[in-house]
Structure formats: structure tokens, C-alpha cells
Design a protein around this motif. Structure first.
Motif, PDB file in Angstrom:
ATOM      1  N   PRO A  77     -22.936  -5.286  -9.980  1.00  0.00           N
ATOM      2  CA  PRO A  77     -22.050  -6.229 -10.691  1.00  0.00           C
ATOM      3  C   PRO A  77     -22.418  -7.670 -10.312  1.00  0.00           C
ATOM      4  O   PRO A  77     -22.831  -7.942  -9.186  1.00  0.00           O
ATOM      5  CB  PRO A  77     -20.650  -5.858 -10.182  1.00  0.00           C
ATOM      6  CG  PRO A  77     -20.769  -4.430  -9.761  1.00  0.00           C
ATOM      7  CD  PRO A  77     -22.166  -4.279  -9.223  1.00  0.00           C
ATOM      8  N   THR A  78     -22.268  -8.578 -11.243  1.00  0.00           N
ATOM      9  CA  THR A  78     -22.652  -9.972 -11.031  1.00  0.00           C
ATOM     10  C   THR A  78     -21.891 -10.573  -9.855  1.00  0.00           C
ATOM     11  O   THR A  78     -20.682 -10.371  -9.714  1.00  0.00           O
ATOM     12  CB  THR A  78     -22.385 -10.798 -12.298  1.00  0.00           C
ATOM     13  OG1 THR A  78     -23.126 -10.236 -13.375  1.00  0.00           O
ATOM     14  CG2 THR A  78     -22.802 -12.258 -12.095  1.00  0.00           C
ATOM     15  N   ALA A  79     -22.614 -11.314  -9.022  1.00  0.00           N
ATOM     16  CA  ALA A  79     -22.018 -11.980  -7.862  1.00  0.00           C
ATOM     17  C   ALA A  79     -22.129 -13.492  -8.022  1.00  0.00           C
ATOM     18  O   ALA A  79     -22.953 -13.991  -8.787  1.00  0.00           O
ATOM     19  CB  ALA A  79     -22.712 -11.539  -6.583  1.00  0.00           C
ATOM     20  N   THR A  80     -21.300 -14.219  -7.286  1.00  0.00           N
ATOM     21  CA  THR A  80     -21.329 -15.683  -7.321  1.00  0.00           C
ATOM     22  C   THR A  80     -22.107 -16.263  -6.150  1.00  0.00           C
ATOM     23  O   THR A  80     -22.231 -17.483  -6.048  1.00  0.00           O
ATOM     24  CB  THR A  80     -19.900 -16.254  -7.315  1.00  0.00           C
ATOM     25  OG1 THR A  80     -19.235 -15.812  -6.126  1.00  0.00           O
ATOM     26  CG2 THR A  80     -19.123 -15.776  -8.534  1.00  0.00           C
ATOM     27  N   THR A  81     -22.606 -15.398  -5.251  1.00  0.00           N
ATOM     28  CA  THR A  81     -23.367 -15.852  -4.093  1.00  0.00           C
ATOM     29  C   THR A  81     -24.736 -15.178  -4.101  1.00  0.00           C
ATOM     30  O   THR A  81     -24.906 -14.119  -4.718  1.00  0.00           O
ATOM     31  CB  THR A  81     -22.629 -15.515  -2.786  1.00  0.00           C
ATOM     32  OG1 THR A  81     -22.332 -14.114  -2.754  1.00  0.00           O
ATOM     33  CG2 THR A  81     -21.332 -16.301  -2.679  1.00  0.00           C
ATOM     34  N   PRO A  82     -25.743 -15.772  -3.434  1.00  0.00           N
ATOM     35  CA  PRO A  82     -27.089 -15.195  -3.459  1.00  0.00           C
ATOM     36  C   PRO A  82     -27.172 -13.761  -2.936  1.00  0.00           C
ATOM     37  O   PRO A  82     -27.933 -12.950  -3.471  1.00  0.00           O
ATOM     38  CB  PRO A  82     -27.900 -16.158  -2.590  1.00  0.00           C
ATOM     39  CG  PRO A  82     -27.192 -17.468  -2.733  1.00  0.00           C
ATOM     40  CD  PRO A  82     -25.737 -17.109  -2.795  1.00  0.00           C
ATOM     41  N   VAL A  83     -26.443 -13.453  -1.864  1.00  0.00           N
ATOM     42  CA  VAL A  83     -26.346 -12.062  -1.411  1.00  0.00           C
ATOM     43  C   VAL A  83     -25.264 -11.393  -2.257  1.00  0.00           C
ATOM     44  O   VAL A  83     -24.138 -11.874  -2.321  1.00  0.00           O
ATOM     45  CB  VAL A  83     -26.005 -11.988   0.090  1.00  0.00           C
ATOM     46  CG1 VAL A  83     -25.694 -10.558   0.506  1.00  0.00           C
ATOM     47  CG2 VAL A  83     -27.165 -12.548   0.914  1.00  0.00           C
ATOM     48  N   ASN A  84     -25.619 -10.302  -2.930  1.00  0.00           N
ATOM     49  CA  ASN A  84     -24.684  -9.727  -3.903  1.00  0.00           C
ATOM     50  C   ASN A  84     -23.391  -9.251  -3.265  1.00  0.00           C
ATOM     51  O   ASN A  84     -22.301  -9.550  -3.767  1.00  0.00           O
ATOM     52  CB  ASN A  84     -25.354  -8.578  -4.660  1.00  0.00           C
ATOM     53  CG  ASN A  84     -24.481  -8.021  -5.758  1.00  0.00           C
ATOM     54  OD1 ASN A  84     -23.601  -7.213  -5.504  1.00  0.00           O
ATOM     55  ND2 ASN A  84     -24.707  -8.480  -6.979  1.00  0.00           N
ATOM     56  N   HIS A  85     -23.497  -8.505  -2.144  1.00  0.00           N
ATOM     57  CA  HIS A  85     -22.272  -8.039  -1.480  1.00  0.00           C
ATOM     58  C   HIS A  85     -22.601  -7.479  -0.107  1.00  0.00           C
ATOM     59  O   HIS A  85     -23.764  -7.184   0.206  1.00  0.00           O
ATOM     60  CB  HIS A  85     -21.561  -6.962  -2.312  1.00  0.00           C
ATOM     61  CG  HIS A  85     -22.316  -5.671  -2.423  1.00  0.00           C
ATOM     62  ND1 HIS A  85     -23.311  -5.459  -3.346  1.00  0.00           N
ATOM     63  CD2 HIS A  85     -22.235  -4.504  -1.694  1.00  0.00           C
ATOM     64  CE1 HIS A  85     -23.804  -4.245  -3.205  1.00  0.00           C
ATOM     65  NE2 HIS A  85     -23.172  -3.641  -2.210  1.00  0.00           N
ATOM     66  N   LEU A  86     -21.562  -7.339   0.701  1.00  0.00           N
ATOM     67  CA  LEU A  86     -21.625  -6.584   1.944  1.00  0.00           C
ATOM     68  C   LEU A  86     -20.751  -5.352   1.761  1.00  0.00           C
ATOM     69  O   LEU A  86     -19.624  -5.451   1.275  1.00  0.00           O
ATOM     70  CB  LEU A  86     -21.096  -7.405   3.125  1.00  0.00           C
ATOM     71  CG  LEU A  86     -21.793  -8.718   3.454  1.00  0.00           C
ATOM     72  CD1 LEU A  86     -21.166  -9.341   4.702  1.00  0.00           C
ATOM     73  CD2 LEU A  86     -23.282  -8.523   3.641  1.00  0.00           C
ATOM     74  N   ALA A  87     -21.264  -4.189   2.154  1.00  0.00           N
ATOM     75  CA  ALA A  87     -20.483  -2.958   2.123  1.00  0.00           C
ATOM     76  C   ALA A  87     -20.077  -2.609   3.542  1.00  0.00           C
ATOM     77  O   ALA A  87     -20.922  -2.532   4.439  1.00  0.00           O
ATOM     78  CB  ALA A  87     -21.296  -1.822   1.508  1.00  0.00           C
ATOM     79  N   LEU A  88     -18.781  -2.424   3.762  1.00  0.00           N
ATOM     80  CA  LEU A  88     -18.238  -2.143   5.083  1.00  0.00           C
ATOM     81  C   LEU A  88     -17.627  -0.747   5.109  1.00  0.00           C
ATOM     82  O   LEU A  88     -16.907  -0.361   4.182  1.00  0.00           O
ATOM     83  CB  LEU A  88     -17.162  -3.170   5.451  1.00  0.00           C
ATOM     84  CG  LEU A  88     -17.541  -4.643   5.346  1.00  0.00           C
ATOM     85  CD1 LEU A  88     -16.356  -5.513   5.730  1.00  0.00           C
ATOM     86  CD2 LEU A  88     -18.741  -4.966   6.212  1.00  0.00           C
ATOM     87  N   GLU A  89     -17.919  -0.003   6.165  1.00  0.00           N
ATOM     88  CA  GLU A  89     -17.247   1.277   6.375  1.00  0.00           C
ATOM     89  C   GLU A  89     -15.947   1.020   7.138  1.00  0.00           C
ATOM     90  O   GLU A  89     -15.964   0.411   8.207  1.00  0.00           O
ATOM     91  CB  GLU A  89     -18.130   2.242   7.172  1.00  0.00           C
ATOM     92  CG  GLU A  89     -19.164   2.936   6.319  1.00  0.00           C
ATOM     93  CD  GLU A  89     -19.882   4.044   7.066  1.00  0.00           C
ATOM     94  OE1 GLU A  89     -19.443   4.407   8.178  1.00  0.00           O
ATOM     95  OE2 GLU A  89     -20.886   4.544   6.546  1.00  0.00           O
ATOM     96  N   VAL A  90     -14.841   1.491   6.575  1.00  0.00           N
ATOM     97  CA  VAL A  90     -13.525   1.288   7.180  1.00  0.00           C
ATOM     98  C   VAL A  90     -12.748   2.604   7.140  1.00  0.00           C
ATOM     99  O   VAL A  90     -13.028   3.490   6.322  1.00  0.00           O
ATOM    100  CB  VAL A  90     -12.728   0.183   6.458  1.00  0.00           C
ATOM    101  CG1 VAL A  90     -13.396  -1.170   6.618  1.00  0.00           C
ATOM    102  CG2 VAL A  90     -12.569   0.514   4.976  1.00  0.00           C
ATOM    103  N   THR A  91     -11.767   2.724   8.010  1.00  0.00           N
ATOM    104  CA  THR A  91     -10.997   3.971   8.071  1.00  0.00           C
ATOM    105  C   THR A  91     -10.109   4.156   6.852  1.00  0.00           C
ATOM    106  O   THR A  91      -9.816   5.289   6.463  1.00  0.00           O
ATOM    107  CB  THR A  91     -10.148   4.018   9.347  1.00  0.00           C
ATOM    108  OG1 THR A  91      -9.335   2.827   9.408  1.00  0.00           O
ATOM    109  CG2 THR A  91     -11.043   4.073  10.585  1.00  0.00           C
ATOM    110  N   THR A  92      -9.672   3.047   6.245  1.00  0.00           N
ATOM    111  CA  THR A  92      -8.821   3.133   5.052  1.00  0.00           C
ATOM    112  C   THR A  92      -9.401   2.229   3.971  1.00  0.00           C
ATOM    113  O   THR A  92      -9.080   1.034   3.907  1.00  0.00           O
ATOM    114  CB  THR A  92      -7.370   2.702   5.366  1.00  0.00           C
ATOM    115  OG1 THR A  92      -6.890   3.450   6.485  1.00  0.00           O
ATOM    116  CG2 THR A  92      -6.467   2.949   4.171  1.00  0.00           C
TER     117      THR A  92
END
Length: 217
Positions: free
Chosen positions: A183-198
Motif C-alpha cells: 500500500p502507498t506510503a508517505t515516507t521513503p521506508v514503506n512500513h515497519l512490521a512489529l510482532e506484538v502479543t495483541t
């Protein structure tokens, strides 16, 4: 030789707001340094296992932009790796020089899709043992747009030497994922994916960086 995917980083407009956002998620501050020369405060946050570098200029330029804009790799021979990559045809941005922090040396070049790649050679280690005492367990991956996926795979897999599994590249604790159709991002790095418990819905930090949340594996 490139031996570590060290961090993802970029400039922030409001350092206090960014620190509050990430520490509320469970990130921990593992290093803070004010660089006298450029008048920039550098903060390393550890998100479970991965490092995010925030850079806050005391007097930003009028046309300054904000958001995660580069990924940093550690090398044991900065000059040789940089020369090899430039000779292979990748665009030179900043030739090898002493880092503004005074901690080792750095250089910048561009990957085939225009992402800024930092090469670092230094002895300082900011990463601490994995922090898993919060709902945030790890930085699962850094997502980069790759319209030219084949060229990007050649850069990161062949020339940087990152072990590859389809469009995923893993080196030590960190993972880079490439896609021509995020999906289109507004920053040069598209996204960070984080593993979380919830897991919950995507969020954006104060500078517009998108964070996606995945269940703990």
C-alpha cells in the motif's frame, strides 16, 4: 563484507513526541548522543530485537522532510564494499567519511529503487540483548517498495550478500522485505512490521511512518 542489517532510521520533527510514541509501544531507548558538528540529536530505540535511529536537527532546513528514509548496514571494510558497489553501477550519495558522531566512518549510496543505504564501520554496539518484557516482541521486518524487484533482489541478495528467501532477506536479528505492491506510503521506508502479543490496526507515528502489527510467532 556486509555482516549486519544494523538499523532503519530517519529525521523526526518532534523528538519528544516520537520518543513518547515508541516507548508507549514498548520500545526502549538504548543510546542518546548530541552531535556537536551537525547539531543533531541521535537516539537509538530498540524494538524487541531491532534498532530504529531517530535524528532530530536543532535547526532543521526550511525544506526539511521527516520520516524513516534509510537502512544501515555494518561492514568490516567500508572502503572496499563501497568501491565495489559503486563500480557495480549503484549511485553514489556520500563517499566514505568520518561519521558526524565521531563513531567510526560511514557512506551512503542508492539502491536500484532509490532507497538510501548507509554503510557503517565502527566498533560501538548499541543493540542490547532482545527486549521481550513488553507486548512488543520484535521488529519483524522492514518493508521497502521495490518497483524493480529483480534489480533490488540482485542488490540486496547478490551484492550485499543477504541470505534470501523469495523477496525476504534476513541477516542476524533483522529482516528486510521487498514488494512492488505495498500500500502507498508517505515516507521513503514503506512500513515497519512489529510482532506484538495483541495485534491491532495499523498506526502512524508522529512523522507519518506506518507501523503494522503481527501476532507473535
Amino acid at each position: 563484507m556486509i555482516y549486519e542489517l544494523n538499523h532503519v532510521g530517519g529525521p523526526v520533527q518532534d523528538l519528544d513526541a516520537s520518543l513518547t510514541f515508541y516507548t508507549d509501544l514498548g520500545a526502549q531507548i538504548v543510546d542518546t548522543l548530541f552531535m556537536e558538528g551537525p547539531r543533531v540529536t541521535r537516539v537509538h530505540l530498540q524494538l524487541g530485537t531491532g534498532l530504529v535511529e531517530l535524528l532530530h536537527a536543532e535547526q532543521p532546513a526550511p525544506d526539511a522532510t521527516y520520516g524513516l528514509n534509510h537502512i544501515g548496514f555494518m561492514t568490516d571494510d567500508l572502503d572496499a564494499d563501497y568501491a565495489r558497489l559503486i563500480e557495480a553501477g549503484y549511485a553514489e550519495l556520500t563517499p566514505p567519511r568520518v561519521a558526524g558522531s565521531g563513531q567510526g566512518r560511514l557512506a551512503f549510496l542508492s539502491d536500484p529503487n532509490g532507497h538510501r543505504v548507509e554503510l557503517l564501520q565502527r566498533t560501538e554496539e548499541f543493540r542490547v540483548p532482545p527486549i521481550t518484557s513488553t507486548p512488543l516482541r520484535r521488529l519483524a521486518h522492514i518493508g521497502l517498495d521495490a518497483p524493480d524487484l529483480e534489480a533490488a533482489a540482485t542488490f540486496y541478495g547478490t551484492h550485499l550478500g543477504l541470505p534470501q528467501d523469495n523477496n525476504t532477506f534476513r541477516l542476524r536479528e533483522d529482516t528486510l522485505k521487498l514488494s512492488p505492491s505495498w500500500p502507498t506510503a508517505t515516507t521513503p521506508v514503506n512500513h515497519l512490521a512489529l510482532e506484538v502479543t495483541t495485534p491491532g490496526p495499523d498506526q502512524h507515528d508522529p512523522d507519518g511512518n506506518r507501523l503494522t502489527f503481527l501476532p507473535v510467532r
